[in-house]
Scaffold this active site. Structure first.
Site, short mmCIF file in Angstrom:
data_model
loop_
_atom_site.label_atom_id
_atom_site.label_comp_id
_atom_site.label_asym_id
_atom_site.label_seq_id
_atom_site.Cartn_x
_atom_site.Cartn_y
_atom_site.Cartn_z
CG ASP A 9 -2.59 9.14 0.02
OD1 ASP A 9 -3.00 8.67 -1.06
OD2 ASP A 9 -2.52 8.47 1.07
CG ASP A 11 -7.48 4.99 0.50
OD1 ASP A 11 -8.61 5.02 1.00
OD2 ASP A 11 -7.28 4.83 -0.72
CG ASP A 175 -0.49 6.97 4.07
OD1 ASP A 175 -0.67 7.39 2.90
OD2 ASP A 175 -0.81 5.83 4.43
#
Length: 228
Positions: A9, A11, A175
């Site tokens: 991922d 961001d 995250d």
């Protein structure tokens, strides 16, 4: 298990972009006569793409100030947001500790890498370019690259197909719950880092298969498995 493909991922996993996303959102609000919102509040909404973030943010604003709903057009705010994010993209983005070193170790070992984000592709590419992370990736998938986006199973399966891999030898690192569900839905290993943006909840609540303290730990785990 040895892994041939690792997707990341963007961001909150590879790069801290909360500041520039919040600034774009606040500029868009101000353009329509709406007061700025706190950065932590906006940060909690990161994860499903910029449009979804603003729609959720406006929903909160309208709930607090019902009168605004009669005069504010959501599509007009979204158009303004896209323009402002074009101005702020990459201006505050900072790679997390160990990002460059981890990706260097993985690419040197011959692991294929993908960046898979729900951020619009042009903005994702800009962030990767200004942080000098773009050179590591064999494939970048944005939220508008495919008919579906994370957590739909087709997204990471597309990555495996494009990179001529096997879901059993692929891992996705994120995250948020969205990333964990995306990996689980696609049948690839669901890994996570404990920092970033997960709507304020501990990533352990999403039950990833592994939680790594940082990106270097991800690389070390992959390389150890390949050497075994």
């Amino acid at each position: 298990m040895s892994y041939d493909i690792v997707s990341f991922d963007l961001d909150g996993t590879l790069v801290d972009t909360a500041g520039e996303i919040a600034e774009a959102a606040n500029r868009a609000l101000e353009s329509h006569g709406i007061a700025r919102r706190p950065v932590p509040e906006i940060t909690l909404l990161i994860g499903h793409g910029l449009r979804e973030l603003m729609i959720k943010l406006l929903a909160k604003v309208f709930l607090e100030q019902p009168g605004l709903a009669d005069r504010i057009r959501i599509d007009a705010v979204l158009e303004t947001l896209d323009r402002h994010y074009g101005d702020t993209t990459g201006t505050m983005a900072q790679p997390y500790e160990g990002a460059h070193e981890a990706l260097t170790k993985l690419t040197t070992a011959g692991v294929k890498l993908a960046c898979v984000t729900n951020k619009e592709t042009r903005h994702a590419l800009r962030v990767l370019q200004v942080t000098d992370l773009d050179r590591y990736f064999d494939l970048t998938i944005g939220g508008d690259s495919l008919p579906e986006k994370k957590p739909h199973a087709s997204v990471l399966r597309h990555v495996v197909s494009k990179l001529n891999g096997d879901v059993r030898r692929t891992a996705h690192v994120g995250d948020s719950r969205t990333d964990v569900e995306a990996a689980r839905n696609a049948g690839v290993a669901a890994w996570a880092v404990p920092y970033g943006y997960n709507a304020g909840s501990p990533i352990a609540d999403a039950q990833p298969q592994k939680i790594f303290p940082g990106l270097l730990h991800v690389a070390e785990h992959v390389l150890a498995a390949r050497a075994a």
